[in-house]
Design an enzyme around this catalytic site. Structure first.
Site, PDB file in Angstrom:
ATOM      1  N   GLN A   1      -7.206  -4.957   9.913  1.00  0.00           N
ATOM      2  CA  GLN A   1      -6.223  -4.417  10.837  1.00  0.00           C
ATOM      3  C   GLN A   1      -6.341  -3.462  11.562  1.00  0.00           C
ATOM      4  O   GLN A   1      -5.545  -2.650  12.157  1.00  0.00           O
ATOM      5  CB  GLN A   1      -4.697  -4.301   9.824  1.00  0.00           C
ATOM      6  CG  GLN A   1      -4.265  -5.261   9.281  1.00  0.00           C
ATOM      7  CD  GLN A   1      -2.967  -5.024   8.418  1.00  0.00           C
ATOM      8  OE1 GLN A   1      -1.986  -4.967   9.118  1.00  0.00           O
ATOM      9  NE2 GLN A   1      -3.016  -4.817   7.049  1.00  0.00           N
TER      10      GLN A   1
ATOM     11  N   LYS B   1       0.669  -1.223  -0.108  1.00  0.00           N
ATOM     12  CA  LYS B   1      -0.176   0.053   0.065  1.00  0.00           C
ATOM     13  C   LYS B   1       0.861   1.007   0.042  1.00  0.00           C
ATOM     14  O   LYS B   1       0.694   2.180  -0.538  1.00  0.00           O
ATOM     15  CB  LYS B   1      -0.845  -0.042   1.214  1.00  0.00           C
ATOM     16  CG  LYS B   1      -0.218   0.254   2.674  1.00  0.00           C
ATOM     17  CD  LYS B   1      -1.304   0.279   3.630  1.00  0.00           C
ATOM     18  CE  LYS B   1      -0.753   0.375   5.025  1.00  0.00           C
ATOM     19  NZ  LYS B   1       0.264   1.568   5.297  1.00  0.00           N
ATOM     20  N   THR B   2       2.124   1.245   0.648  1.00  0.00           N
ATOM     21  CA  THR B   2       2.821   2.432   0.606  1.00  0.00           C
ATOM     22  C   THR B   2       3.386   2.700  -0.561  1.00  0.00           C
ATOM     23  O   THR B   2       3.417   3.857  -1.093  1.00  0.00           O
ATOM     24  CB  THR B   2       3.984   2.183   1.586  1.00  0.00           C
ATOM     25  OG1 THR B   2       3.593   1.833   3.101  1.00  0.00           O
ATOM     26  CG2 THR B   2       4.883   3.515   1.757  1.00  0.00           C
TER      27      THR B   2
ATOM     28  N   ARG C   1       2.794 -10.753  10.304  1.00  0.00           N
ATOM     29  CA  ARG C   1       4.024 -10.181  10.345  1.00  0.00           C
ATOM     30  C   ARG C   1       5.120 -11.077  10.044  1.00  0.00           C
ATOM     31  O   ARG C   1       6.152 -10.645   9.628  1.00  0.00           O
ATOM     32  CB  ARG C   1       4.334  -9.870  12.127  1.00  0.00           C
ATOM     33  CG  ARG C   1       3.618  -8.897  12.692  1.00  0.00           C
ATOM     34  CD  ARG C   1       3.247  -7.624  12.037  1.00  0.00           C
ATOM     35  NE  ARG C   1       2.083  -7.854  11.279  1.00  0.00           N
ATOM     36  CZ  ARG C   1       1.796  -6.837  10.182  1.00  0.00           C
ATOM     37  NH1 ARG C   1       2.600  -5.923   9.910  1.00  0.00           N
ATOM     38  NH2 ARG C   1       0.542  -7.153   9.575  1.00  0.00           N
TER      39      ARG C   1
ATOM     40  N   ASP D   1      -3.473   7.375   4.749  1.00  0.00           N
ATOM     41  CA  ASP D   1      -3.173   6.146   4.929  1.00  0.00           C
ATOM     42  C   ASP D   1      -3.702   5.589   6.411  1.00  0.00           C
ATOM     43  O   ASP D   1      -4.133   6.591   7.139  1.00  0.00           O
ATOM     44  CB  ASP D   1      -1.378   6.225   5.208  1.00  0.00           C
ATOM     45  CG  ASP D   1      -0.987   5.078   5.255  1.00  0.00           C
ATOM     46  OD1 ASP D   1      -1.590   3.926   4.665  1.00  0.00           O
ATOM     47  OD2 ASP D   1       0.513   4.792   5.325  1.00  0.00           O
ATOM     48  N   GLU D   2      -3.625   4.220   6.531  1.00  0.00           N
ATOM     49  CA  GLU D   2      -4.146   3.746   7.573  1.00  0.00           C
ATOM     50  C   GLU D   2      -5.509   4.126   7.935  1.00  0.00           C
ATOM     51  O   GLU D   2      -5.665   4.297   9.172  1.00  0.00           O
ATOM     52  CB  GLU D   2      -3.022   3.743   8.922  1.00  0.00           C
ATOM     53  CG  GLU D   2      -1.540   3.368   8.390  1.00  0.00           C
ATOM     54  CD  GLU D   2      -1.380   1.887   8.371  1.00  0.00           C
ATOM     55  OE1 GLU D   2      -2.595   1.227   8.707  1.00  0.00           O
ATOM     56  OE2 GLU D   2      -0.605   1.577   8.196  1.00  0.00           O
TER      57      GLU D   2
END
Length: 748
Positions: A249, A32-33, A594, A218-219
């Site tokens: 998330q 996504k970044t 993770r 973002d997020e």
């Protein structure tokens, strides 16, 4: 700029969709970044948008800095505003807060401690005792009000009929008055006052709407009600809003994050386009399979399934251990094997816990085996305030001249002994040429006013009682100290942070009792010396194992992850309501994703908690992930499985012990010993600068043998059970080691 060669087809679509509202559902590890970075670059390079008209909002200063650097690298252009919500609002308020009437542009920003002090002064003025529970409750309510855009009067209406409602409303009103008088804002005000500014000053809102014609968030799953409202107001003129998030998330509900903002987005922007980023670039197929199975049990989510073109990967391992000690040994044994056989480094491993109170058993083993490690998401166990407070009482009893320890806890828990009274006591002791301890024990004879004497007397009585009983066996004395001091009185068990502190105190008491089992005749001095040796670590942080809470590693990734403590009541934690369970499941999903290459899931069938050994149930997330969690009571371990364990083939081996696991361990160890001559004992971790455990044949160790530990010096083996040995050190006392893991060698 040839970004198409760097993106997959699903990523290219939202990058090139630059007009109107766009929602990107970006699964964990889906890049996504990169999408955000190239979309902003596309706006500048292809669409000719002035960077000054671009706004990107992230949740951490670190993320904002990294995005700024990436865009600069790709475009060579700067000028766009990349900021956190709070930084953005602070900038806006510095320019225009005077329009609200009560503040000027040079306002101060109060942090949480500053806010607590203001509340404490207000309570004192109302002649209400300095009650930590009151202060925390009121601070929560003030923050809750501001995050729901409610002033003191509006919130007072909501609080009618609530316990302590009138008190909370009155303190909130006085708190706001004091902030106005001090030209100060708290962190929640940065968002709330900006919202008020926009709502009451159309010219200000118009100015920022005109500037920020392209807005990126973002997020997005971590936004709360007021943050989302601010974004909608800014985007209302041009409608060019691009948000990236993953409702799976969303794990910050306790900070008012609202995962439903994602589902509401399409309602508020009916013409929005929705894109899904489901291709994962981080984890293996088997790890993603577990993650997908678990999160699919949440009903309040937008459908998406992670997939990868990468390798199938090794099997995800589930291990049910007899107790927390076996669990810690098991985890470190796998790390040893993977370092030896697969060329991993310490920095490739993360041990993840749901709550920080579970780190102690792992920290102790990591220290005993001399593994380098760091803590993320909290302090190391013996550096936590509540543990240091408990230790301070023991330290000044053992050493009456330890004034630092006395001063640390003279008002812990609260006894009404303020800084002024403490300073007067120190001066009186100096004038009388006596130690601080002597002055406290003889408080009636000190040159002090009766008011100060009466305040100190409460602590003096505690010290007298502790000294009088200091000859008790340490295991009993630790309970006496806990009961007399009443550490628990400081904390509210219904508050999550306070509950963690209570759990830490309980686990600290457990650690003392574990020490006493092997050191029954140990004095308080010897115990404190042992603690100092185990906690005195000076290890590098560039290549070390990470021990962390799941919240602490959000946004990070590791080659190998161990998710431990997977028991009902621990993970998921004890929280009522379906919404809370769904958030716990999202936390588990974050933990699983993770892991890049290997994932281990562990629990303990029994755990020593609250002064007794408790038998727990396996976490529901294990069954949801496709694992069999019922104990295998009738089926004995096969020779093949034992051979597999002996040869370090853990990725293909799974064992679940029954409640008679202690006996089963002994039986398996006996079988292993019989097979020593037929099966090569594996060599473990390579020699490393951090003194990793050396390869060894554990059969060489015998009762009575003198040995040497790389950190703790010389000792003597006093008992051996299977691969575990009890070793007595002159300064450390008796500790139990897994000899295959411990950096110990025989001496002459």
């Amino acid at each position: 700029m040839d970004y198409k060669s760097l993106l997959n087809s699903s990523q290219i679509l939202p990058v090139e969709d630059t007009q109107g509202a766009v929602l990107v559902l970006a699964g964990a590890g889906s890049g996504k970044t990169r999408v955000l970075t190239y979309r902003i670059a596309h706006l500048i390079e292809k669409n000719g948008v002035d960077p000054r008209n671009i706004l990107a909002i992230t949740f951490t200063n670190k993320a904002a800095g990294e995005m700024r650097e990436r865009i600069l690298d790709v475009t060579g252009r700067s000028g766009m505003l990349i900021s956190t919500f709070h930084s953005l609002c602070a900038k806006i308020l510095r320019n225009d807060i005077s329009k609200l009437g009560d503040f000027t542009s040079n306002f101060s920003i109060y942090d949480d401690e500053d806010s607590k002090k203001v509340i404490a002064r207000i309570l004192k003025a109302k002649e209400i005792d300095d009650n930590k529970e009151y202060k925390k409750l009121i601070r929560w309510h003030i923050s809750n009000a501001k995050n729901n855009a409610m002033g003191a009067k509006e919130y007072a209406v909501r609080l009618k009929g609530e316990p302590e409602g009138e008190l909370i409303a009155d303190v909130y009103s006085r708190y706001e008055k004091e902030l106005r008088e001090n030209n100060a804002l708290d962190f929640d005000d940065l968002l709330y006052k900006t919202l008020l500014l926009f709502a009451t000053n159309k010219d200000v809102l118009d100015k920022y709407q005109e500037r920020f014609q392209y807005i990126h968030v973002d997020e997005f799953q971590d936004t709360n009600k007021i943050q989302y409202t601010l974004v909608r107001m800014l985007a209302n003129k041009y409608g060019n809003i691009f948000v990236v998030g993953d409702d799976d998330q969303s794990i910050y509900g306790w900070r008012w994050a609202d995962s439903s903002n994602i589902s509401k987005f399409s309602q508020h922007f009916p013409d929005c386009r929705i894109y899904k980023l489901e291709q994962n670039y981080r984890s293996t197929k088997r790890i993603l399979d577990v993650a997908n199975k678990i999160i699919a049990n949440n009903s309040q989510r937008m459908d998406k399934t992670l997939w990868t073109q990468g390798d199938e990967g090794v099997k995800v391992v589930y291990k049910s251990c007899y107790d927390e000690k076996y669990e810690a040994d098991y985890v470190l044994e796998q790390i040893c094997n993977l370092i030896k056989y697969n060329d991993y480094e310490y920095k490739d491993f993360a041990i993840l816990v749901r709550a920080s109170a579970l780190t102690r058993s792992f920290e102790e083993k990591l220290a005993l085996y001399n593994y380098p490690y760091k803590i993320i998401g909290g302090n190391k166990f013996f550096e936590r305030k509540e543990v240091k407070d408990f230790l301070a009482y023991l330290k000044f009893i053992a050493n009456p001249n330890d004034s630092e320890s006395i001063l640390r806890v003279i008002n812990v828990p609260k006894r009404g002994i303020g800084e002024s009274a403490v300073q007067k006591l120190i001066e009186a002791c100096a004038e009388s040429r006596v130690s601080l301890m002597q002055g406290i024990l003889n408080i009636e004879d000190m040159p002090l006013t009766s008011v100060v004497k009466n305040k100190i007397k409460a602590f003096s009585n505690v010290v007298f009682a502790l000294k009088e009983k200091s000859g008790m066996p340490l295991s009993d004395y630790i309970d006496y100290v806990n009961t007399l001091v009443d550490f628990a009185s400081q904390y509210n068990p219904k508050d999550e942070e306070d509950k963690n502190r209570l759990d830490n105190i309980d686990d600290y008491i457990t650690s003392v009792k574990e020490y006493c089992k092997d050191n029954s005749d140990s004095s308080l001095d010897e115990y404190l010396q042992s603690v100092s040796l185990v906690t005195d670590t000076d290890q590098p942080i560039d290549n070390c194992i990470t021990l962390a809470t799941v919240h602490g590693v959000k946004g990070l990734e590791y080659k190998c992850c161990f998710i431990v403590g997977l028991e009902e009541g621990l993970f998921p934690s004890i929280r009522d309501g379906d919404d809370n369970v769904q958030e716990e499941r999202r936390i588990m999903y974050v933990a699983v994703t993770r892991a890049r290459e290997r994932l281990y899931l562990t629990n303990a069938q029994s755990r020593y908690r609250y002064g007794r050994r408790e038998y727990g149930m396996a976490s529901r997330f294990l069954k949801e992930g496709g694992f069999i969690v019922e104990p295998e009571r009738k089926q004995q371990a096969s020779i093949g499985s034992i051979l597999g364990e002996l040869n370090g083939n853990f990725s293909e081996y799974r064992e679940v012990e029954s409640k008679s696991a202690g006996e089963r361990y002994d039986r398996m160890r006996d079988m292993k010993n019989l097979m020593k001559s037929y099966v090569k004992t594996p060599a473990f971790a390579k020699s490393a600068p951090q003194a990793a455990p050396q390869s060894k044949d554990v059969s060489i160790f015998k009762v009575g043998m003198n040995v040497e530990h790389t950190r703790f010096g010389k000792g003597k083996i006093i008992a051996i059970t299977g691969e575990n040995a009890k070793i007595e050190f002159s300064v450390l006392g008796v500790k139990t080691f897994n000899m295959r893991l411990a950096p110990i060698k025989p001496t002459e």
